[in-house]
Write a protein that holds these residues in place. Structure first.
Motif, PDB file in Angstrom:
ATOM      1  N   ALA A  20       0.837  -1.214   0.000  1.00 52.03           N
ATOM      2  CA  ALA A  20       0.000   0.000   0.000  1.00 52.03           C
ATOM      3  C   ALA A  20       0.864   1.252   0.000  1.00 52.03           C
ATOM      4  O   ALA A  20       2.042   1.223   0.351  1.00 52.03           O
ATOM      5  N   ILE A  24      -0.742   7.379   2.178  1.00 53.14           N
ATOM      6  CA  ILE A  24      -2.183   7.178   2.395  1.00 53.14           C
ATOM      7  C   ILE A  24      -2.385   6.459   3.722  1.00 53.14           C
ATOM      8  O   ILE A  24      -3.256   6.816   4.514  1.00 53.14           O
ATOM      9  N   ALA A  28      -4.433   7.778   6.970  1.00 51.54           N
ATOM     10  CA  ALA A  28      -5.564   7.007   7.509  1.00 51.54           C
ATOM     11  C   ALA A  28      -5.337   6.653   8.975  1.00 51.54           C
ATOM     12  O   ALA A  28      -6.226   6.841   9.816  1.00 51.54           O
ATOM     13  N   LEU A  63     -12.227   3.012   2.709  1.00 47.24           N
ATOM     14  CA  LEU A  63     -10.887   2.554   3.069  1.00 47.24           C
ATOM     15  C   LEU A  63     -10.842   1.038   3.267  1.00 47.24           C
ATOM     16  O   LEU A  63      -9.819   0.408   2.985  1.00 47.24           O
ATOM     17  N   ALA A  66     -10.151  -0.043  -0.198  1.00 47.33           N
ATOM     18  CA  ALA A  66      -8.901   0.410  -0.805  1.00 47.33           C
ATOM     19  C   ALA A  66      -7.710  -0.463  -0.424  1.00 47.33           C
ATOM     20  O   ALA A  66      -6.961  -0.911  -1.300  1.00 47.33           O
ATOM     21  N   PHE A  67      -7.526  -0.699   0.860  1.00 44.06           N
ATOM     22  CA  PHE A  67      -6.316  -1.403   1.287  1.00 44.06           C
ATOM     23  C   PHE A  67      -6.267  -2.854   0.819  1.00 44.06           C
ATOM     24  O   PHE A  67      -5.223  -3.301   0.326  1.00 44.06           O
ATOM     25  N   TRP A  70      -5.165  -2.798  -2.771  1.00 44.41           N
ATOM     26  CA  TRP A  70      -3.723  -2.642  -2.933  1.00 44.41           C
ATOM     27  C   TRP A  70      -3.019  -3.969  -2.727  1.00 44.41           C
ATOM     28  O   TRP A  70      -2.080  -4.288  -3.444  1.00 44.41           O
ATOM     29  N   TRP A  88      -6.761   3.351  -5.515  1.00 39.69           N
ATOM     30  CA  TRP A  88      -6.652   4.811  -5.451  1.00 39.69           C
ATOM     31  C   TRP A  88      -8.023   5.450  -5.552  1.00 39.69           C
ATOM     32  O   TRP A  88      -8.304   6.448  -4.880  1.00 39.69           O
ATOM     33  N   ALA A  91      -9.431   5.006  -2.087  1.00 44.95           N
ATOM     34  CA  ALA A  91      -8.666   5.606  -0.994  1.00 44.95           C
ATOM     35  C   ALA A  91      -8.805   7.125  -0.928  1.00 44.95           C
ATOM     36  O   ALA A  91      -9.000   7.677   0.162  1.00 44.95           O
TER      37      ALA A  91
END
Length: 125
Positions: A20, A24, A28, A63, A66-67, A70, A88, A91
């Motif tokens: 990741a 970012i 977070a 989120l 998002a993670f 990644w 992205w 995120a």
């Protein structure tokens, strides 16, 4: 709060694997740490708990996608590059929503603390 713990463990693990964006992740985790600390301080001062806002839930939701995306983007899956782009896409608005919620929580927390100082009892849970 379980959402914060889940984000902390998940983000830390995905970072450890190198999957990741560090900045970012730092934004977070920094936001989560600040909100958690503020909640502890408000509670110690006798203020009522601050309800989670729609923006806070939305930021966490985005989120949460998002993670792991990644992480998937570092795999051998044929659509791994798509996962990186989608990460992205989740995120950035997720962080924007999370930070907007933190801004809202400042006002909510101040009002809650003002209620305590004015002698208005916090509602019982």
């Amino acid at each position: 709060d379980l959402d914060r713990l889940t984000l902390l463990v998940g983000i830390a693990t995905i970072l450890w694997l190198g999957a990741a964006s560090r900045w970012i992740a730092a934004l977070a985790l920094g936001r989560e740490a600040a909100v958690s600390l503020a909640a502890l301080v408000l509670g110690a001062l006798g203020a009522r708990s601050v309800a989670v806002t729609w923006w806070g839930k939305t930021g966490t939701f985005l989120l949460y996608f998002a993670f792991p995306m990644w992480l998937g983007s570092t795999s051998t899956l044929s659509y791994a590059p798509l996962l990186g782009a989608l990460a992205w896409g989740f995120a950035l608005p997720g962080l924007a929503a999370a930070y907007y919620a933190a801004y809202q929580y400042v006002g909510i927390g101040r009002r809650s603390l003002a209620d305590v100082r004015a002698g208005r009892a916090a509602p019982s849970a």
